[in-house]
Design a protein around this motif. Structure first.
Motif, PDB file in Angstrom:
ATOM      1  N   LEU A 217     -15.122 -25.843-106.906  1.00  0.00           N
ATOM      2  CA  LEU A 217     -16.360 -26.008-106.139  1.00  0.00           C
ATOM      3  C   LEU A 217     -17.422 -26.728-106.957  1.00  0.00           C
ATOM      4  N   ARG A 218     -17.483 -26.431-108.249  1.00  0.00           N
ATOM      5  CA  ARG A 218     -18.504 -27.036-109.115  1.00  0.00           C
ATOM      6  C   ARG A 218     -18.081 -28.392-109.667  1.00  0.00           C
ATOM      7  N   ALA A 219     -16.951 -28.923-109.187  1.00  0.00           N
ATOM      8  CA  ALA A 219     -16.453 -30.241-109.594  1.00  0.00           C
ATOM      9  C   ALA A 219     -16.115 -30.304-111.079  1.00  0.00           C
ATOM     10  N   GLU A 220     -15.713 -29.171-111.648  1.00  0.00           N
ATOM     11  CA  GLU A 220     -15.302 -29.143-113.039  1.00  0.00           C
ATOM     12  C   GLU A 220     -13.814 -29.430-113.198  1.00  0.00           C
ATOM     13  N   THR A 221     -13.059 -29.324-112.100  1.00  0.00           N
ATOM     14  CA  THR A 221     -11.652 -29.692-112.102  1.00  0.00           C
ATOM     15  C   THR A 221     -11.207 -29.970-110.675  1.00  0.00           C
ATOM     16  N   ASP A 222     -10.204 -30.827-110.561  1.00  0.00           N
ATOM     17  CA  ASP A 222      -9.543 -31.067-109.277  1.00  0.00           C
ATOM     18  C   ASP A 222      -8.080 -30.647-109.320  1.00  0.00           C
ATOM     19  N   ASP A 223      -7.619 -30.178-110.473  1.00  0.00           N
ATOM     20  CA  ASP A 223      -6.203 -29.863-110.643  1.00  0.00           C
ATOM     21  C   ASP A 223      -6.024 -28.380-110.913  1.00  0.00           C
ATOM     22  N   VAL A 224      -5.556 -27.653-109.907  1.00  0.00           N
ATOM     23  CA  VAL A 224      -5.260 -26.233-110.074  1.00  0.00           C
ATOM     24  C   VAL A 224      -3.786 -25.956-109.775  1.00  0.00           C
ATOM     25  N   THR A 225      -2.970 -27.003-109.832  1.00  0.00           N
ATOM     26  CA  THR A 225      -1.540 -26.865-109.582  1.00  0.00           C
ATOM     27  C   THR A 225      -0.918 -25.944-110.622  1.00  0.00           C
ATOM     28  N   LEU A 226      -0.112 -24.991-110.162  1.00  0.00           N
ATOM     29  CA  LEU A 226       0.483 -24.024-111.076  1.00  0.00           C
ATOM     30  C   LEU A 226       1.624 -24.632-111.890  1.00  0.00           C
ATOM     31  N   LYS A 227       2.460 -25.425-111.241  1.00  0.00           N
ATOM     32  CA  LYS A 227       3.576 -26.088-111.906  1.00  0.00           C
ATOM     33  C   LYS A 227       3.633 -27.533-111.425  1.00  0.00           C
ATOM     34  N   PRO A 228       3.885 -28.479-112.315  1.00  0.00           N
ATOM     35  CA  PRO A 228       3.957 -29.872-111.880  1.00  0.00           C
ATOM     36  C   PRO A 228       5.201 -30.137-111.050  1.00  0.00           C
ATOM     37  N   ALA A 229       5.223 -31.273-110.380  1.00  0.00           N
ATOM     38  CA  ALA A 229       6.369 -31.638-109.537  1.00  0.00           C
ATOM     39  C   ALA A 229       7.668 -31.644-110.322  1.00  0.00           C
ATOM     40  N   GLU A 230       7.581 -32.002-111.614  1.00  0.00           N
ATOM     41  CA  GLU A 230       8.787 -32.052-112.451  1.00  0.00           C
ATOM     42  C   GLU A 230       9.451 -30.682-112.567  1.00  0.00           C
ATOM     43  N   PHE A 231       8.660 -29.627-112.590  1.00  0.00           N
ATOM     44  CA  PHE A 231       9.232 -28.282-112.696  1.00  0.00           C
ATOM     45  C   PHE A 231      10.164 -27.999-111.528  1.00  0.00           C
ATOM     46  N   TYR A 232       9.728 -28.342-110.316  1.00  0.00           N
ATOM     47  CA  TYR A 232      10.539 -28.071-109.136  1.00  0.00           C
ATOM     48  C   TYR A 232      11.785 -28.960-109.106  1.00  0.00           C
TER      49      TYR A 232
ATOM     50  N   GLU B 142      13.335 -30.347-111.758  1.00  0.00           N
ATOM     51  CA  GLU B 142      14.248 -29.963-112.835  1.00  0.00           C
ATOM     52  C   GLU B 142      14.956 -28.640-112.566  1.00  0.00           C
ATOM     53  N   ASN B 143      14.350 -27.791-111.738  1.00  0.00           N
ATOM     54  CA  ASN B 143      14.926 -26.480-111.459  1.00  0.00           C
ATOM     55  C   ASN B 143      15.565 -26.374-110.083  1.00  0.00           C
ATOM     56  N   ASN B 144      15.827 -27.535-109.458  1.00  0.00           N
ATOM     57  CA  ASN B 144      16.491 -27.565-108.164  1.00  0.00           C
ATOM     58  C   ASN B 144      15.771 -26.695-107.133  1.00  0.00           C
ATOM     59  N   ILE B 145      14.455 -26.857-107.071  1.00  0.00           N
ATOM     60  CA  ILE B 145      13.633 -26.128-106.101  1.00  0.00           C
ATOM     61  C   ILE B 145      13.070 -27.142-105.115  1.00  0.00           C
TER      62      ILE B 145
END
Length: 384
Positions: free
Chosen positions: A46-61, A63-66
């Motif tokens: 909300l305070r524009a201190e970050t735009d990235d709150v993704t828990l795991k990057p796309a590579e994680f899914y 690489e782990n067949n998710i």
């Protein structure tokens, strides 16, 4: 198959792979974003201190067949056929289903559909509020629970004039009791928030967008934005007709099994059986990982570890981190043992035992009480 796109979905998938489950995993989410962390939505996002709150990057899914199916949530569940119908009409079959759909924010049905009125549960809603708050002079926050208090604190930091409206006698009073609520009130007023307690909202009005909030005492507040933070309810609407037992969430046993074979539930949407046979639905971030460590082994036929017995939650407001260990209730006897005008520490007593500790700005002192709370120690051991 995991239905839901938040912390519970990500932690469950991660726990499955840690447990050496080698089968395919599919995550189904109605959002367009990979599973992400929600607590920052009312603060850093909300305070524009970050735009990235993704828990795991796309590579994680990858690489782990998710497989992650985004923007196409669950619409119905057929437990006999073991299929989930998605919003686009397609069907996905499962061998085991984990329901992790979380919460839906409550709205006020009588409010008109005017631009400028917001709820805050997902990333897109946080970004929309950020855009409007950037040019807003005055905001009214309806509801002084954790979300409402955090939004009020963030908006003040952004330079917005804020009025915080709460029908209870004090912010967080229904959760932490009025004594701590009064200390939270003091914190917000010191930051320039106009805290109005013991009063509700009777109307909001405007022309092309919201302009005025009318309180139940007749007073009127000018508003460029209005944020409704009056709580949430479990996201179980899509389960109507499924036959699953629903009672303030998806009813589960002590390992997350629902009333239907091969169907499990975890996180905010799940009502798990506790150690004394009651049903408890916990809306705390730390609870998800604890549940995943029990649910996944149980689903795979392994012996689960003992569940963590001391709940923990927190709320960041201004420069004060409010932390709670245990299960505080508004009816507990509260002993305030530290109060320096901004920071505070309090022990909660029930039937002569310490059941919780709540601290604002005292992380070390909060955490060191964990063993006492777990043991149900007499309150005298902490007050002596």
């Amino acid at each position: 198959m995991i239905v839901g796109g938040g912390l519970a979905a990500a932690r469950t998938a991660e726990q499955l792979r840690r447990s050496e489950y080698a089968g395919a995993i599919t995550i189904v989410s109605d959002e367009d974003h990979l599973p992400y962390d929600r607590p920052p939505l009312s603060k850093e996002v909300l305070r524009a201190e970050t735009d990235d709150v993704t828990l795991k990057p796309a590579e994680f899914y990858a690489e782990n067949n998710i497989t992650v199916l985004l923007g196409n949530g669950a619409k119905t569940l057929d437990t006999a056929a073991q299929t989930v119908t998605l919003t686009d009409g397609s069907e996905v079959r499962y061998d085991e289903l984990i329901i992790a759909t979380g919460l839906v924010p409550k709205r006020i049905p009588s409010f008109p559909d005017l631009p400028g009125i917001h709820v805050l549960r997902n990333f897109d809603e946080s970004m929309a509020l950020r855009r409007e708050a950037g040019s807003a002079g005055r905001a009214v926050v309806i509801g002084a629970g954790f979300i409402g208090c955090e939004v009020a604190a963030s908006l003040r930091k952004m330079g917005v004039e804020v009025t915080l409206v709460e029908p209870q006698p004090a912010p967080l009073a229904s959760i932490l009791g009025q004594q701590i609520g009064d200390l939270v009130t003091r914190l917000h007023r010191a930051e320039g928030v106009d805290v109005r307690c013991g009063v509700g909202v009777s109307d909001v009005s405007g022309d092309d967008r919201v302009r005025t909030v009318t309180l139940s005492d007749g007073s009127e507040l000018d508003a460029d934005v209005v944020i409704v933070g009056i709580g949430s309810h479990p996201a179980t609407g899509w389960l109507e007709g499924s036959g699953l037992e629903i009672d303030n969430g998806v009813v589960c046993d002590e390992a997350g099994r629902t009333s239907a074979p091969h169907v499990w539930a975890i996180g905010d949407v799940a009502s798990w059986r506790d150690t004394v046979g009651g049903q408890v639905r916990v809306e705390h971030w730390s609870n998800v990982a604890d549940q995943a460590r029990v649910l996944v082994p149980s689903m795979l036929g392994h012996e689960p570890p003992a569940a963590v017995s001391v709940p923990y939650f927190w709320s960041d407001q201004y420069d004060v981190k409010i932390q709670a260990l245990g299960e505080p209730e508004a009816t507990d006897t509260v002993h305030i043992v530290e109060d320096d005008g901004r920071k505070f520490l309090a022990y909660y007593e029930r039937d002569g035992a310490v059941v919780a500790v709540v601290g604002g700005g005292f992380p070390g002192k909060v955490m060191k009480t964990r063993a006492k709370i777990a043991a149900g120690a007499p309150i005298s051991e902490l007050l002596s």
